[in-house]
Design a protein around this motif. Structure first.
Motif, PDB file in Angstrom:
ATOM      1  N   ARG A   5       5.022  49.657  19.731  1.00 45.21           N
ATOM      2  CA  ARG A   5       4.079  48.768  19.051  1.00 45.21           C
ATOM      3  C   ARG A   5       2.995  49.548  18.311  1.00 45.21           C
ATOM      4  NH1 ARG A   5       4.955  46.243  24.227  1.00 45.21           N
ATOM      5  NH2 ARG A   5       6.414  44.504  23.975  1.00 45.21           N
ATOM      6  N   PHE A  44       3.111  44.148   4.945  1.00 45.09           N
ATOM      7  CA  PHE A  44       2.549  45.092   5.922  1.00 45.09           C
ATOM      8  C   PHE A  44       1.720  44.370   6.984  1.00 45.09           C
ATOM      9  CE2 PHE A  44       3.312  48.266   2.497  1.00 45.09           C
ATOM     10  CZ  PHE A  44       4.069  49.157   3.245  1.00 45.09           C
ATOM     11  N   VAL A  51       4.519  50.873  14.918  1.00 45.14           N
ATOM     12  CA  VAL A  51       4.676  49.842  13.898  1.00 45.14           C
ATOM     13  C   VAL A  51       3.313  49.310  13.467  1.00 45.14           C
ATOM     14  CG1 VAL A  51       5.703  47.589  13.388  1.00 45.14           C
ATOM     15  CG2 VAL A  51       6.963  49.242  14.774  1.00 45.14           C
ATOM     16  N   MET A  85       8.069  38.482   7.459  1.00 43.71           N
ATOM     17  CA  MET A  85       8.037  39.697   8.271  1.00 43.71           C
ATOM     18  C   MET A  85       7.603  39.445   9.707  1.00 43.71           C
ATOM     19  SD  MET A  85       8.725  42.876   7.944  1.00 43.71           S
ATOM     20  CE  MET A  85       8.544  44.376   8.916  1.00 43.71           C
ATOM     21  N   LEU A 101      10.460  44.808  15.728  1.00 41.90           N
ATOM     22  CA  LEU A 101      10.389  46.240  15.421  1.00 41.90           C
ATOM     23  C   LEU A 101       9.434  46.951  16.374  1.00 41.90           C
ATOM     24  CD1 LEU A 101      10.297  46.153  11.520  1.00 41.90           C
ATOM     25  CD2 LEU A 101      12.104  47.147  12.937  1.00 41.90           C
ATOM     26  N   GLY A 102       8.304  46.307  16.693  1.00 45.44           N
ATOM     27  CA  GLY A 102       7.371  46.887  17.644  1.00 45.44           C
ATOM     28  C   GLY A 102       7.976  47.010  19.030  1.00 45.44           C
ATOM     29  N   GLY A 153       1.990  49.362   9.652  1.00 44.69           N
ATOM     30  CA  GLY A 153       1.494  48.148   9.017  1.00 44.69           C
ATOM     31  C   GLY A 153       0.059  48.297   8.534  1.00 44.69           C
ATOM     32  N   ALA A 172       3.917  43.182   9.647  1.00 47.29           N
ATOM     33  CA  ALA A 172       4.312  44.227  10.598  1.00 47.29           C
ATOM     34  C   ALA A 172       3.177  44.536  11.577  1.00 47.29           C
ATOM     35  CB  ALA A 172       4.715  45.493   9.840  1.00 47.29           C
ATOM     36  N   GLN A 226       1.856  43.091  16.610  1.00 48.96           N
ATOM     37  CA  GLN A 226       1.636  44.137  17.616  1.00 48.96           C
ATOM     38  C   GLN A 226       0.340  43.907  18.396  1.00 48.96           C
ATOM     39  OE1 GLN A 226       4.443  45.458  17.441  1.00 48.96           O
ATOM     40  NE2 GLN A 226       4.772  44.810  15.314  1.00 48.96           N
ATOM     41  N   GLY A 230       8.718  41.820  12.471  1.00 47.67           N
ATOM     42  CA  GLY A 230       7.692  42.794  12.820  1.00 47.67           C
ATOM     43  C   GLY A 230       7.503  42.901  14.322  1.00 47.67           C
TER      44      GLY A 230
END
Length: 473
Positions: free
Chosen positions: A75, A112, A78, A62, A69-70, A82, A115, A119, A66
């Motif tokens: 950020r 998680f 996400v 991830m 995605l942020g 997480g 994720a 960030q 992750g």
């Protein structure tokens, strides 16, 4: 960057580092509780390995996704997803009633965490200009060291003290109030940031890469207990096929000008490939070593969980000391430090064989020397390695290269549990006592450390850089 006040930035960083501490401590606190979990849940040896390696595998899978995605969705958003998932998974882990259930929850917990953690540094980079980040990175490094020391000690205290009659469950349940504080702090204090030009996700690439690693790790962990049936051979054969498919897929994306999961062109650079080899083999050595040592001293020699935590203390303290020294010397002797550090890890592991498997009953005091030597090696490798490897990487690829190093770090840890753990439990099942089994497994640890030492000879010379600490440590 200028729109954020100094007080607001400081408050946000405190929240982010609290989450980072929670993840790092969770990573280090588990080992000392493994024998207690085995007695309470009647787990199999394979399940014990999955409790540790499953977390790092899903974390690794991830990690890069992750971060992207942020960049794409914010950020803080996400990060909170997480953190919420990590907190709920911690609660579930503390309430687990079987080994299988605990393994499944640990897989979710790692996902998680993968994720949440990217960030932290992503937000720091958004809040601070480059010239102001060094101080924050230094604090983050200190948090890493504190978590490394606190994890085994708190884990030992929780399990041995049987806090509220919960035993090993406390090591997970303690994350719940901390996670709630992190979520409240993130909602109120952490600003929402995004990347101006976020890279796209590579879902198929992630699945192929993760599938290849799982196809290798799964039969290593499960095969011994199952008697090495035909499907273990099939999975071993499937692993290189999936990894080759991943390479072809990434090359296709490169030709199309799309964002890559891993910068394949950098693998042709000797220094970068050597750095990945060091990261993979060294992490496998360290994580595998701590895993089998904790089980051996508790289940084989009657150490309490608290004593097992004390065994790891010299390791953590020595790592913190040499980390500081390495940070000051990395520009002048980075490659040399990495080689010396990997060699010290091998020496410490070999010395521990004499103490644990030498025929006499080991003691906490008797393990201070080997653990301090091995821990000194950890500090000398982890701090300079990123700078040394990035010295061979174009500036535009530094972010992807750093992410690749973090991913290989986690994969190395999972492989270490699988390889070293399998050798250990196979020796136990062959009627060896745990001390002898530790000796067999620890020689593999020594070999992995020596492989990292040899790969370190191929690293480039470091240049002075200001890099973020490895969030996945």
């Amino acid at each position: 960057m200028g729109s954020f006040s100094e007080r607001g930035r400081t408050a946000a960083v405190v929240v982010l580092l609290l989450a980072s501490f929670m993840d790092l401590m969770d990573n280090t606190i588990v080992n000392v509780a493994l024998p207690s979990m085995e007695r309470s849940l009647h787990t199999t040896a394979a399940q014990l390995e999955w409790v540790v390696s499953g977390y790092v595998l899903t974390f690794a899978a991830m990690l890069i996704a992750g971060g992207r995605l942020g960049d794409m969705f914010g950020r803080r958003t996400v990060f909170m997803v997480g953190a919420a998932g990590f907190t709920l998974a911690s609660l579930w882990a503390g309430l687990s009633s079987s080994g299988t259930e605990l393994v499944v929850v640990r897989l979710a917990q790692g996902l998680f965490a993968g994720a949440m953690v990217p960030q932290v540094l992503g937000t720091v980079q958004a809040l601070y200009p480059p010239e102001e980040r060094a101080g924050v990175y230094g604090i983050a490094g200190a948090v890493t060291g504190l978590a490394a020391v606190a994890g085994p000690l708190l884990g030992g205290a929780f399990v041995s003290g049987d806090v509220f009659g919960l035993g090993w469950r406390t090591i997970f349940l303690v994350n719940v109030p901390v996670g709630v504080l992190v979520l409240i702090g993130a909602f109120t204090l952490v600003p929402q940031t995004k990347a101006d030009h976020p890279l796209s996700l590579d879902v198929l690439g992630t699945v192929l890469a993760a599938g290849g690693v799982v196809a290798l790790v799964y039969p290593l962990i499960e095969g011994r207990q199952a008697g090495w049936p035909w499907w273990t051979v099939g999975l071993f054969a499937l692993a290189p096929v999936l990894l080759a498919a991943f390479v072809l897929h990434e090359r296709g994306r490169a030709r199309g000008g799309r964002a890559l999961l891993l910068p394949l062109r950098l693998f042709g650079d000797r220094g970068f490939s050597a750095g990945l080899t060091v990261q993979l083999s060294f992490q496998a050595s360290v994580i595998g070593f701590l895993f089998v040592l904790s089980i051996t001293v508790q289940s084989g020699f009657g150490f309490s969980a608290w004593q097992a935590g004390l065994v790891v203390l010299p390791f953590s303290i020595a790592a913190a000391i040499t980390s500081g020294a390495a940070a000051a010397l990395v520009a002048k002797a980075g490659r040399t430090l990495v080689g010396i550090g990997a060699l010290l890890q091998s020496i410490g592991a070999a010395w521990s064989i004499e103490v644990v498997a030498g025929g006499s009953h080991p003691s906490v005091a008797g393990l201070i020397g080997p653990m301090a030597v091995a821990g000194a090696g950890l500090g000398l490798v982890l701090v300079p390695l990123t700078d040394v490897v990035l010295a061979a990487v174009p500036t535009d690829d530094a972010g992807s290269a750093s992410g690749t190093l973090s991913t290989f770090q986690q994969v190395g840890g999972a492989l270490g549990i699988a390889i070293v753990g399998t050798a250990f439990f196979d020796s136990v099942s062959s009627s060896r006592d745990l001390g002898d089994a530790f000796g067999v497994a620890a020689w593999i640890v020594v070999a992995l450390g020596l492989l990292a030492t040899l790969a370190g000879l191929l690293l480039p010379h470091a240049r002075p850089t200001v890099t973020a600490p490895n969030a996945a440590d």
